[in-house]
Scaffold this motif. Sequence first.
Motif, PDB file in Angstrom:
ATOM      1  N   CYS A 189      35.767  53.520  40.981  1.00  0.00           N
ATOM      2  CA  CYS A 189      34.562  53.348  41.823  1.00  0.00           C
ATOM      3  C   CYS A 189      34.628  52.138  42.726  1.00  0.00           C
ATOM      4  O   CYS A 189      33.759  51.959  43.586  1.00  0.00           O
ATOM      5  N   GLY A 190      35.627  51.263  42.530  1.00  0.00           N
ATOM      6  CA  GLY A 190      35.789  50.118  43.418  1.00  0.00           C
ATOM      7  C   GLY A 190      34.978  48.899  43.048  1.00  0.00           C
ATOM      8  O   GLY A 190      35.100  47.859  43.681  1.00  0.00           O
ATOM      9  N   THR A 191      34.156  49.013  42.017  1.00  0.00           N
ATOM     10  CA  THR A 191      33.341  47.875  41.605  1.00  0.00           C
ATOM     11  C   THR A 191      34.225  46.772  41.035  1.00  0.00           C
ATOM     12  O   THR A 191      35.146  47.044  40.266  1.00  0.00           O
ATOM     13  N   SER A 192      33.937  45.536  41.427  1.00  0.00           N
ATOM     14  CA  SER A 192      34.643  44.393  40.855  1.00  0.00           C
ATOM     15  C   SER A 192      33.774  43.750  39.789  1.00  0.00           C
ATOM     16  O   SER A 192      32.579  43.524  40.012  1.00  0.00           O
ATOM     17  N   GLN A 193      34.364  43.492  38.642  1.00  0.00           N
ATOM     18  CA  GLN A 193      33.615  42.871  37.557  1.00  0.00           C
ATOM     19  C   GLN A 193      34.581  42.123  36.650  1.00  0.00           C
ATOM     20  O   GLN A 193      35.758  42.490  36.548  1.00  0.00           O
ATOM     21  N   ALA A 194      34.077  41.080  36.018  1.00  0.00           N
ATOM     22  CA  ALA A 194      34.893  40.348  35.058  1.00  0.00           C
ATOM     23  C   ALA A 194      35.266  41.287  33.918  1.00  0.00           C
ATOM     24  O   ALA A 194      34.452  42.103  33.475  1.00  0.00           O
ATOM     25  N   MET A 195      36.489  41.178  33.447  1.00  0.00           N
ATOM     26  CA  MET A 195      36.918  42.043  32.340  1.00  0.00           C
ATOM     27  C   MET A 195      36.001  41.880  31.128  1.00  0.00           C
ATOM     28  O   MET A 195      35.806  42.807  30.349  1.00  0.00           O
ATOM     29  N   GLY A 196      35.428  40.678  31.001  1.00  0.00           N
ATOM     30  CA  GLY A 196      34.513  40.437  29.892  1.00  0.00           C
ATOM     31  C   GLY A 196      33.247  41.270  29.978  1.00  0.00           C
ATOM     32  O   GLY A 196      32.500  41.373  28.996  1.00  0.00           O
ATOM     33  N   GLN A 197      32.986  41.835  31.153  1.00  0.00           N
ATOM     34  CA  GLN A 197      31.797  42.669  31.326  1.00  0.00           C
ATOM     35  C   GLN A 197      32.078  44.141  31.050  1.00  0.00           C
ATOM     36  O   GLN A 197      31.165  44.970  31.072  1.00  0.00           O
ATOM     37  N   ALA A 198      33.326  44.479  30.834  1.00  0.00           N
ATOM     38  CA  ALA A 198      33.666  45.886  30.583  1.00  0.00           C
ATOM     39  C   ALA A 198      33.056  46.355  29.262  1.00  0.00           C
ATOM     40  O   ALA A 198      32.719  45.558  28.393  1.00  0.00           O
ATOM     41  N   LEU A 199      32.907  47.666  29.128  1.00  0.00           N
ATOM     42  CA  LEU A 199      32.436  48.257  27.871  1.00  0.00           C
ATOM     43  C   LEU A 199      33.674  48.633  27.068  1.00  0.00           C
ATOM     44  O   LEU A 199      34.464  49.471  27.512  1.00  0.00           O
ATOM     45  N   VAL A 206      42.792  49.770  36.891  1.00  0.00           N
ATOM     46  CA  VAL A 206      42.484  48.544  37.631  1.00  0.00           C
ATOM     47  C   VAL A 206      43.223  48.573  38.956  1.00  0.00           C
ATOM     48  O   VAL A 206      44.458  48.638  38.988  1.00  0.00           O
ATOM     49  N   ARG A 207      42.481  48.551  40.062  1.00  0.00           N
ATOM     50  CA  ARG A 207      43.125  48.562  41.376  1.00  0.00           C
ATOM     51  C   ARG A 207      43.705  47.195  41.692  1.00  0.00           C
ATOM     52  O   ARG A 207      44.790  47.074  42.263  1.00  0.00           O
ATOM     53  N   CYS A 208      42.973  46.162  41.311  1.00  0.00           N
ATOM     54  CA  CYS A 208      43.419  44.790  41.591  1.00  0.00           C
ATOM     55  C   CYS A 208      42.812  43.870  40.546  1.00  0.00           C
ATOM     56  O   CYS A 208      41.669  44.061  40.133  1.00  0.00           O
ATOM     57  N   LEU A 209      43.599  42.909  40.109  1.00  0.00           N
ATOM     58  CA  LEU A 209      43.131  41.968  39.088  1.00  0.00           C
ATOM     59  C   LEU A 209      43.203  40.556  39.652  1.00  0.00           C
ATOM     60  O   LEU A 209      44.268  40.107  40.082  1.00  0.00           O
ATOM     61  N   GLU A 210      42.070  39.882  39.702  1.00  0.00           N
ATOM     62  CA  GLU A 210      42.017  38.504  40.202  1.00  0.00           C
ATOM     63  C   GLU A 210      41.997  37.564  39.008  1.00  0.00           C
ATOM     64  O   GLU A 210      41.083  37.593  38.194  1.00  0.00           O
ATOM     65  N   LEU A 211      43.059  36.757  38.917  1.00  0.00           N
ATOM     66  CA  LEU A 211      43.213  35.878  37.762  1.00  0.00           C
ATOM     67  C   LEU A 211      42.929  34.438  38.151  1.00  0.00           C
ATOM     68  O   LEU A 211      43.295  33.999  39.257  1.00  0.00           O
ATOM     69  N   HIS A 212      42.300  33.718  37.285  1.00  0.00           N
ATOM     70  CA  HIS A 212      42.046  32.299  37.506  1.00  0.00           C
ATOM     71  C   HIS A 212      43.218  31.505  36.944  1.00  0.00           C
ATOM     72  O   HIS A 212      43.527  31.605  35.763  1.00  0.00           O
ATOM     73  N   VAL A 213      43.873  30.753  37.806  1.00  0.00           N
ATOM     74  CA  VAL A 213      45.062  30.016  37.391  1.00  0.00           C
ATOM     75  C   VAL A 213      44.649  28.617  36.930  1.00  0.00           C
ATOM     76  O   VAL A 213      44.094  27.857  37.721  1.00  0.00           O
ATOM     77  N   PRO A 214      44.890  28.278  35.703  1.00  0.00           N
ATOM     78  CA  PRO A 214      44.468  26.970  35.190  1.00  0.00           C
ATOM     79  C   PRO A 214      45.148  25.830  35.941  1.00  0.00           C
ATOM     80  O   PRO A 214      46.318  25.933  36.312  1.00  0.00           O
ATOM     81  N   GLY A 215      44.390  24.774  36.203  1.00  0.00           N
ATOM     82  CA  GLY A 215      44.949  23.568  36.770  1.00  0.00           C
ATOM     83  C   GLY A 215      45.119  23.578  38.269  1.00  0.00           C
ATOM     84  O   GLY A 215      45.706  22.649  38.837  1.00  0.00           O
ATOM     85  N   GLU A 216      44.653  24.597  38.955  1.00  0.00           N
ATOM     86  CA  GLU A 216      44.788  24.625  40.428  1.00  0.00           C
ATOM     87  C   GLU A 216      43.426  24.695  41.071  1.00  0.00           C
ATOM     88  O   GLU A 216      42.482  25.196  40.499  1.00  0.00           O
TER      89      GLU A 216
END
Lengths: 88, 199
Positions: free
Chosen positions: A32-42, A78-88
């Motif tokens: 569906c194209g919705t972007s959401q944090a993986m923590g919000q998945a069911l 997952v079409r695209c995964l945006e990861l938070h890189v620690p320390g940057e």
Amino acid sequence: MNTHLDGNVLAGALGEVFAVDITTAVAQCASCGTSQAMGQALVYTDAPGLVARCRTCGEVVLRVTRSPGRTWLDMRGVRCLELHVPGE
Amino acid sequence: MGIVSPGFKGRGGAGREKLPPGQYLVTDFPVLSAGPTPRVDTGSWELRIRTETGEVHSWDWAAFRALPSEEITVDLHCVTKWSKLHTPWRGVSLDTLLAEAETSAEYALARSYGGYTTNLPLQDLLDGQAWVAYEFDGEPLESEHGGPARLLVPHLYLWKSAKWVQGIDLLDNDEPGFWESLGYHNYGDPWREQRYWGD
């Protein structure tokens, strides 16, 4: 009766795979194209593996199975995964 | 008086029945599911069998229930290691459902309402080994357990017994299903403990 948990339950299984916290990564649902944090998945855990579904459309975004010594990960949902890189 | 007393054969009673390797016995009926439970009304329910040439055989609920059915009592073995013994079901044999299908396919892929799939050799659906079951313990099959109708293939791990079955595709080439494509064994014989790829 089957119930789901929120995506933070993925932290344990995927902590063995990823060097970053997957639950804060933002996934774009391939369905569906919705972007959401993986923590919000069911996440359905009463199954032979973990099945994470998009909170918006219900389609599978990520699946994980585990055997002694092996883990399988399917991220076709997952079409695209945006990861938070620690320390940057 | 017989030569062998009942107590000799029955030593240990029901609690000592043989289980496949790695399994433990349960008396409840655990519910496993990879997603929300589909609520499928029998008014819109349909079962479709599609052969490798595209020939389709389908039944609505009334036509399906008009088919000859069988009462079967079987043991269930889940890959998550629980086993439940002597479970009573009523269903239609796949021999009946496939009787009119002209096919030379070697494989089958079961499809469920909700999107679940599982694959198995076609021969494992035949010769009295598999049913589409619609009653459990004398009652209509509850949706949590796959109602209104589910596949029942008790000689394989229970993930092969697709809940909420909607159709079966007969295929020339094997197509791994939902769990078979993610590390679980392609065949899943509990007596050979075929849980994962390579087992």
